[in-house]
Motif scaffolding. Structure first.
Motif, PDB file in Angstrom:
ATOM      1  N   ASP A 184      49.876-130.670 -49.353  1.00  0.00           N
ATOM      2  CA  ASP A 184      48.708-130.198 -48.408  1.00  0.00           C
ATOM      3  C   ASP A 184      49.058-129.166 -47.668  1.00  0.00           C
ATOM      4  O   ASP A 184      48.328-128.069 -47.832  1.00  0.00           O
ATOM      5  N   PRO A 197      46.144-130.205 -54.979  1.00  0.00           N
ATOM      6  CA  PRO A 197      46.203-131.400 -54.081  1.00  0.00           C
ATOM      7  C   PRO A 197      46.761-132.484 -54.781  1.00  0.00           C
ATOM      8  O   PRO A 197      46.749-132.685 -56.072  1.00  0.00           O
ATOM      9  N   SER A 325      52.340-133.867 -40.759  1.00  0.00           N
ATOM     10  CA  SER A 325      51.219-133.015 -40.932  1.00  0.00           C
ATOM     11  C   SER A 325      51.309-131.719 -40.028  1.00  0.00           C
ATOM     12  O   SER A 325      51.422-132.052 -38.821  1.00  0.00           O
TER      13      SER A 325
END
Lengths: 394, 314
Positions: A184, A197, A325
């Motif tokens: 990502d 992706p 993330s």
């Protein structure tokens, strides 16, 4: 008592970074790619080759006296130069060597870099490949391995992954979350080698390479190079870019081997990171973003534990929590890492850490208020580890 | 099975040669420091614990456990194309160092970290053919499927096929002189065993006892015995075999046989026979035909069955 290395804390800085085209670069040479990256780093620092008097390089192992070749190409006579030999732990070592050499008065401004054309070499026609085997003789399989069908780096690291799974209940899904997150990040990086992706389903459905590793657990085969310019904090103040200070570094090389003691689970990152933290006067709670050496997914998982971001055995749930993330608790491998951006033996991860600390990434890639970045390096037949702490404020 | 052996062979260095030599004799030896008792591997010329340069190649029990393991799905070497998926394990010996090996006689999905294992040497070879190799592969056998370590062989003898000179079998003597014959066997070409590891050869399995198969086929009912004849009387037995008379032909349920001569003793022989049923094998072994055999060879011949248990069919 203060760490003796604290004397060097924030006295040296990375003032320039550069990178070549990354990914599949047909016809490229490792020396050519590294020349491009080093030229870019020198220009990024606002310097010329005449300002550089130190050179620390790493290239394919089959290039003898690699630093000499690079000095010749870049027109640099060095007061201090060498080629390093710690595999993926070499790039942070080159930063530390630069700081120590400058501190000792041996030189003033060092360029360091790593370049490879592994994808091109792998995809050359047979005639060309005959002249440059992709696996240098120095890295060919040893005795006591090929007889049993044991080949390659994935298996070596998979031994650690399997043991971690057996000891702590870690799963392939945990590994999957790591590469899905990094992919990502790479999708936002126009320079990344793999940007399409990836989902957990696709990860799990991919073919197995060496169980428990499948295709997406393994880092990429890359053409590319990255480079840095390191100088003193005093000189850095006169240069155009915001200095990124070297807060601390640490090393641990478990030379007795990956198979000795429980090095494959309690890795050398434990001692290396502690050394770096103590030198910098920082702890894991101070880290705003991490660039973790990700030759394989498992290595990220165990290093998250060994660096103190979670306790030993909880790397899987920690990775699956979303912490890694951009926007998470510990944005990790924010350019995609070697699992997605491209594998340049950790050099691109130092480059990314510098950008994060400079805060010059576009908003969707930038870690908010990034002050401290940690970078890890791992390699040299799995036993060498290096840690680097970079910071914005001295 | 007559397929060539193309997997990588050991290329022993001066330092590692004793390890491979021991493997060839079905023993697992590692360097052990005479000063501090530590084992180490891979080979080196000083003890990595205390730097003593006084050490020996010490015998290990071969018992240990799986420290970790992986399963190869990708083919890194063309010779392993038919082998994938195959396990590679890091074995931690109870009384020795860790080393890389394979896990055999155990389904890949049943292998576990920490699982107890025992060393066996696995065979694989035979029949000279240029460019092919013979090698000894050290492998691990799942504990419980292997014989009890207390019955471990102490001496191995080498027998060469009488009718098939390329076939060489090792037979182990067991401390209690019962039951198990040989854990494995192999055959090599003209170079003989001395050059086993680099021998041009073709591959075949020859395993006796319990689940052992013969010549690459599972053999449910193999019978093996040693024949010791008085000095010089071996010629009589050779003559019988050379004439094709055999000692088994006509016996009910007999299928195949292999005959061997002790490499070091011209009056010592071995016969391996395969039978259609264990009952047939056992009937022959305990019946009058078998008792008559010594008379056919020499009055004082000693017939010594070395496999006398029903074979495991699992």
């Amino acid at each position: 008592m203060q760490h003796p290395g604290a004397r060097l804390r924030n006295r040296y800085a990375i003032v320039g970074v550069g990178q070549s085209e990354i990914g599949e670069v047909p016809g490229s040479t490792s020396l050519g790619l590294l020349t491009t990256a080093m030229k870019q780093a020198i220009e990024d620092a606002g310097l010329t080759n005449r300002d550089v008097d130190g050179l620390i390089t790493r290239g394919p192992d089959d290039i003898y006296c690699h630093h000499q070749r690079m000095g010749q190409r870049l027109g640099i006579n060095a007061s201090f130069s060498t080629s390093t030999d710690n595999g993926g732990a070499s790039q942070i070592l080159s930063v530390a060597l630069a700081c120590m050499a400058i501190d000792a008065g041996l030189c003033e401004t060092v360029v360091s870099g790593f370049g490879r054309n592994t994808w091109s070499r792998k995809n050359q026609n047979d005639a060309t490949r005959m002249r440059g085997n992709i696996v240098p003789q120095s890295q060919e399989e040893n005795e006591f391995e090929p007889e049993f069908g044991y080949f390659g780096a994935p298996a070596t690291h998979a031994f650690g992954a399997r043991r971690h799974m057996a000891l702590y209940g870690t799963t392939r899904e945990h590994f999957g979350h790591i590469v899905v997150t990094f992919r990502d990040h790479a999708s936002r990086n126009p320079c990344a080698q793999k940007r399409e992706p990836l989902t957990l389903e696709k990860y799990l459905a991919a073919r197995l390479i060496v169980d428990p590793f499948g295709l997406f657990d393994c880092s990429l085969v890359t053409d590319g190079a990255g480079a840095l310019v390191i100088t003193s904090a005093e000189r850095a103040r006169d240069l155009p870019r915001p200095p990124v200070y070297v807060g601390g570094f640490g090393f641990r090389n478990n030379l007795r081997g990956w198979f000795y003691d429980d090095h494959m689970v309690d890795t050398a990152a434990q001692q290396a990171s502690r050394q770096a933290y103590e030198m910098a006067g920082l702890g894991p709670q101070d880290v705003d973003c991490a660039q973790i050496y990700d030759c394989f997914t498992y290595m990220v998982l165990t290093q998250l534990e060994d660096y103190g971001f979670c306790i030993k055995g909880e790397g899987g749930p920690f990775a699956a929590s979303g912490a890694l993330s951009l926007g998470g608790a510990l944005p990790t491998n924010t350019a995609g890492g070697q699992l997605s951006e491209g594998h340049c033996e950790g050099m691109l991860q130092i480059v990314e850490a510098v950008h994060q600390v400079r805060r010059d990434r576009p908003p969707d890639r930038q870690v908010q208020d990034c002050n401290v970045a940690v970078v890890s390096g791992h390699g040299g037949n799995t036993v060498c580890h290096s840690s680097l702490l970079l910071q914005r404020t001295p | 099975m007559n397929q060539s052996y193309a997997k990588p062979l050991p290329v022993p260095s001066e330092e590692s040669k004793p390890f491979w030599e021991a493997c060839r004799r079905h023993k697992l030896r590692f360097q052990r420091c005479s000063a501090c008792g530590q084992f180490w591997f891979p080979p080196s010329n000083v003890c990595p614990e205390c730097l003593s340069d006084t050490w020996e190649w010490a015998l290990t029990s071969g018992r240990g456990s799986v420290f970790s393991f992986v399963v190869f799905h990708r083919v890194y070497h063309p010779a392993f194309r038919d082998a994938v998926p195959y396990p590679v394990a890091l074995i931690a010996l109870d009384d020795g160092p860790r080393f890389i090996s394979n896990v055999v006689d155990c389904a890949v999905e049943d292998i576990r970290v920490g699982m107890p294992v025992e060393a066996v040497t696995v065979v694989e070879r035979r029949h000279a053919r240029p460019g092919q190799g013979a090698a000894l592969v050290v492998a691990m056998d799942a504990l419980g499927k292997a014989v009890d370590a207390r019955e471990r062989a102490t001496v191995a003898r080498l027998f060469r096929g009488f009718l098939d000179q390329d076939l060489v079998v090792s037979v182990a003597d067991w401390p209690d002189r019962q039951a198990y014959a040989t854990r494995l066997a192999w055959a090599v070409g003209d170079g003989g065993l001395a050059a086993l590891c680099r021998e041009p050869a073709e591959l075949a399995f020859f395993r006796l006892h319990r689940t052992y198969g013969v010549m690459g086929r599972p053999s449910r009912n193999a019978l093996c015995w040693l024949i010791r004849v008085p000095r010089g009387a071996g010629e009589a037995l050779r003559a019988l075999w050379s004439e094709g008379a055999g000692l088994l032909r006509g016996a009910e349920g007999f299928a195949h046989w292999y005959t061997f001569t002790d490499e070091d003793d011209p009056d010592h022989f071995m016969v391996v026979s395969e039978w259609e049923s264990w009952a047939a094998a056992h009937a022959y072994l305990t019946g009058p035909a078998f008792e008559l055999l010594p008379g056919l060879i020499a009055a004082e011949a000693v017939m010594e069955p070395v496999v006398s248990v029903p074979l495991d069919t699992t």
